[in-house]
Each structure stands twice: as C-alpha cells, then as structure tokens.
Write a protein that holds these residues in place. Structure first.
Motif, short mmCIF file in Angstrom:
data_model
loop_
_atom_site.label_atom_id
_atom_site.label_comp_id
_atom_site.label_asym_id
_atom_site.label_seq_id
_atom_site.Cartn_x
_atom_site.Cartn_y
_atom_site.Cartn_z
N GLU A 171 97.37 -4.51 75.98
CA GLU A 171 97.34 -3.91 74.64
C GLU A 171 96.38 -2.73 74.57
OE1 GLU A 171 96.55 -6.76 71.61
OE2 GLU A 171 98.03 -8.20 72.35
N VAL A 172 95.35 -2.74 75.37
CA VAL A 172 94.30 -1.73 75.27
C VAL A 172 94.58 -0.52 76.16
CG1 VAL A 172 91.86 -1.26 75.74
CG2 VAL A 172 92.53 -3.38 74.58
N CYS A 173 95.14 -0.75 77.33
CA CYS A 173 95.21 0.30 78.35
C CYS A 173 96.46 1.17 78.27
CB CYS A 173 95.10 -0.31 79.74
SG CYS A 173 93.51 -1.10 80.07
N GLN A 174 97.53 0.67 77.69
CA GLN A 174 98.75 1.49 77.59
C GLN A 174 98.72 2.21 76.25
OE1 GLN A 174 100.69 1.85 80.13
NE2 GLN A 174 100.19 0.09 81.43
N VAL A 175 98.11 3.40 76.22
CA VAL A 175 97.84 4.07 74.95
C VAL A 175 98.92 5.08 74.57
CG1 VAL A 175 95.35 3.75 75.12
CG2 VAL A 175 96.39 5.81 76.07
N PHE A 176 99.77 5.47 75.49
CA PHE A 176 100.84 6.42 75.14
C PHE A 176 102.07 6.13 76.00
CE2 PHE A 176 98.75 8.44 78.74
CZ PHE A 176 99.80 8.96 79.48
N THR A 177 103.21 6.61 75.53
CA THR A 177 104.45 6.47 76.28
C THR A 177 104.63 7.70 77.15
OG1 THR A 177 105.45 5.19 74.49
CG2 THR A 177 106.94 6.16 76.13
N PRO A 178 104.58 7.54 78.46
CA PRO A 178 104.69 8.71 79.33
C PRO A 178 106.12 9.26 79.36
CG PRO A 178 104.56 6.71 80.66
CD PRO A 178 104.35 6.29 79.23
#
Length: 456
Positions: free
Chosen positions: A366-373
C-alpha cells in the motif's frame, strides 16, 4: 572544448579484470596520477580505499596502494565496504581522496575503480580528464622523494563506523520490532553491514547473498536478479525484501506479496513523504532520462517537478547540488538522499521506506506503489567497433518510430557507459505499440552493428 575521457565511463573505470583497462599496471598509474593531483599543501595527505568481494580486488588494491604511496600519500585500507561507506569515511577522516574498487552489479570477472573527492562526491568529468592526462604524461620524475613516501594502514572499525552512520539516518524513537525483512546482499560489499544494521534496529532478519567467495558476487542474486528477492519474501512470509547490488549503492524492494518495487516507485514514495513533512528541498526531485513518465505525472499532480539528467547517478548528484535538492536517483535503484549521504546508498534508502511503514502501520504493497507506471520496455543490443548510433539511417528510424507514439510517449536510445551496448527504451500509453517500436529499433540497430560485406 571538453576533452573525451578514454578510461573513465559513467561510473569510474570498469572492465574485465587483468585486461586493459583493469590491470595492476593501470591501477598503479592511476594511483600515481590521482595522488599527484590531490597532493596539495604541506599536510600529510591521505586516501581511503574500500572494495567489494571480487577476487580481483586482491590485485587492484595493492597496485593502487603502491601508486598512492609513491605519490606521497598515506593509504587507509577499509576492506569490504559499501561504496557510500567509502564516500562517508572520505569526509569523516578528512581524507584528500576516496577510492572504491568495484564493478557494482557486473559479474565477478569485471572490476572497476570509482574516485571520490574530499567532499565525498564523485569526481567531475573535467577532473577525470586531468587524471587521464597525468597518466599519459611522464610522471616518474614528479613522484615523492624517498623521505616523503606514504604509509599504509588498515582501519579496523570501518564497518562499525558505517553501521552507526546508517542507523543514525533512521528516525529517532522508531524501531523495526516485529518486522520480518529479507535482505539480499548480492554476496557483495554489504554482506556484513546490512544485516547488522537491520538487526540492531530490532528487525527479524533473513539474510541472503552473505557468503562471498570471490566468484559469486551478483550471481543469481542482488538487485539485478529481482525475481530472487521476490521469491525469498514469499518463502519466508516477510514484510519486505531488500535487494542490494555488489557495492550496495543501489537497491530494489519486494513487497509482502513478492511484487517488485523499483527505484522510480521508491523515489516517488520518499518525495511525497518528505514533501508532506516539509523536508523536501528544491521543489521536486532529480532523476535521469530513464525514469518513467508515470513518476513525472505523479509528482506534477503534487506540485513537484521532475528534473531529468543524463544517465549516471553522479550527474543526478551534480544536478541536486546545483539546484538545492535533497532527493534524487535512478530507476535502477541508485537513490541519493543528501540529508544523509553524498552518493547513492541502497541501505539508507531502504531505511527511509521502512520508517514510513512503521509510522503508517501499513503494508509495503500500500505504501510503496505510489503511481501507475506507463508501459515501458528496455532492450540491449551488443555491438563491436563503431557505434551503430552514428548511422544516419538509424537516426532517421528513431525519429520515425517516435512519431508512431503520437506525442503520448517517447523513445530513448543511448550507448551504455560501462559496456559495449546500445540501450533501446520506449514508453507510452499503448503497451503493444511500445513493444513493437522497441523490437523494430533493436532489429535495425543490430543490423547496423553487423560488419558490412565488401563487394569485390
């Protein structure tokens, strides 16, 4: 006009061990030249030398030592230590120069030499050109008189000093109690210090890649083999996986589901967290041309800028210093946090991520995936001889292929600074189109790289 460097690439000198330019003779000459260049004033001059775990370190280290001693410099040997530890001790010991013997993520057959100035920063292109010019000159008559020769000694607590500095970067009052962490040290320079730091902060540590034998650095482990850390996290039901490279100046992470977290995501997470805390400086971050457009868009939505540099963490660091920034790095995992270090430090970056996990009491997924590449594809084409990028047909094809992305993406083609490779990258909204663009360009570059048949 800027002189072209012959020996130095984007990250020091690198090559196959015991073959030019990575020979004992060149290392000796480098020590002499760099020693003369950094011998200024009447004080006792000092250079610190660290290394990773490659067998060839036993050849390069004494050759450099002899060169520096001959130039009149005292040598302090640090033994196996992460690259950022060498940079830190260069400043801490008030040394005139710092040296790291490592080929980073390359296999054991290779080795390299990285140089740091007294401020702990990597040398500029101009400074490396000066060293090369000295190496090419007649310097024997400029070496130290017998009574001015340097001495060599070993700093026995080098690892302990780095461990304490790393722990000091973790927020006071926080601990890692209750966290299960896999740390993959790539059988490299951090094989002792990284597990020790995490354990002393309270974590349950599952170490991997901590049995170096001179040959197994980066072999089947480390940040360039991310599937290994992902599998280890799942096997041990860990909260987080940390994978470093051979000299521990970069990392990738794996969340509790075994999903990879690359340098762009870590950059985005740290930038957002520090921005919210009011500690982010410079109005944004610095990253290279390789960073994903998704990161740029995410930062833009936060009112932050992404400053792009050419590939190489030292160019990122130079841009950060010029623009007053304290967060920067590369998609590959070089993360530079100048509040704590002058160069990329995989362990310190991981500790910043862990601090957020502890503070928010939320899982890494939940914390580390901050954007959709955006869909991005990178392939390498090996070549020999002249670069195929000098071919006019290749340049025209690059422009044509980029136009297919219709302004929604980009194409980036460049030569590697450490290997005879052309790196072909494209990204855009349409994954299938991106893949086709990269495959088409790789085929064209490979064709241009083949020797042309002569017609009788």
């Amino acid at each position: 006009m800027t002189k072209t460097r012959r020996l130095f690439g984007t990250d020091g000198i690198r090559g196959k061990a015991n073959a030019e330019p990575m020979t004992a003779g060149i290392a000796l000459r480098l020590g002499q030249a760099a020693g003369l260049l950094f011998t200024r004033g009447e004080h006792r001059h000092r250079v610190v030398i660290g290394k990773d775990t490659r067998l060839s370190g036993y050849m390069i280290e004494p050759a450099l030592t002899a060169g520096f001693i001959g130039a009149g410099m005292d040598v302090t040997l640090l033994g196996p230590l992460p690259t950022p530890g060498v940079a830190m001790l260069t400043r801490s010991l008030r040394a005139d120069l710092g040296v790291m013997i490592s080929a980073s993520h390359n296999p054991y057959e290779d080795n390299g030499i990285k140089l740091f100035g007294p401020d702990g920063n990597k040398l500029s292109d101009a400074m490396e050109c000066q060293i090369e010019a000295l190496m090419d000159s007649s310097i024997c008559n400029r070496l130290a008189e017998p009574h001015r020769l340097g001495r060599a000694s070993r700093l026995e607590d080098a690892a302990g000093r780095y461990i304490e500095a790393a722990k000091a970067s973790f927020p006071r009052g926080l601990r890692l109690d209750g966290m299960r962490i896999v740390v993959d040290c790539a059988n490299g320079a951090a094989y002792k210090v990284a597990p020790s730091v995490l354990w002393e902060l309270g974590a349950t540590v599952i170490p991997a890649g901590v049995t170096p034998d001179g040959f197994n650095i980066n072999r089947g482990c480390g940040s360039t083999v991310p599937e290994y850390i992902c599998a280890q996290v799942l096997e041990h039901s860990a909260h987080l996986g940390i994978a470093l490279d051979g000299d521990a100046d970069r990392l990738v992470l794996a969340d509790e589901h075994g999903e990879l977290v690359d340098g762009d995501q870590i950059l985005g997470m740290i930038a957002e967290t520090w921005h919210q805390a009011g500690t982010l400086r410079g109005g944004g971050i610095a990253a290279t041309v390789m960073s994903n457009l998704g990161l740029e868009r995410h930062l833009g939505a936060l009112g932050l800028a992404l400053h792009r540099t050419k590939v190489g963490d030292r160019y990122v660091a130079e841009h950060m210093r010029t623009n007053g920034m304290n967060v920067g790095g590369e998609q590959s995992g070089h993360l530079i946090l100048t509040d704590f270090a002058t160069t990329g430090d995989g362990l310190l970056a991981a500790l910043q991520v862990l601090a957020v996990l502890v503070q928010k009491q939320r899982p890494a997924s939940e914390v580390c995936q901050v954007f959709t590449p955006l869909p991005q594809r990178l392939k390498n084409v090996r070549f020999s001889g002249a670069s195929p990028l000098r071919n006019d047909h290749v340049q025209a094809a690059i422009r044509d292929q980029e136009s297919r992305l219709n302004g929604t993406g980009r194409v980036l083609i460049r030569e590697s600074g450490t290997e005879p490779l052309v790196r072909v990258m494209a990204e855009g909204e349409d994954a299938d189109l991106v893949a086709d663009v990269v495959d088409s360009l790789c085929e064209l570059v490979a064709r241009a790289a083949r020797p042309q048949e002569t017609v009788a």
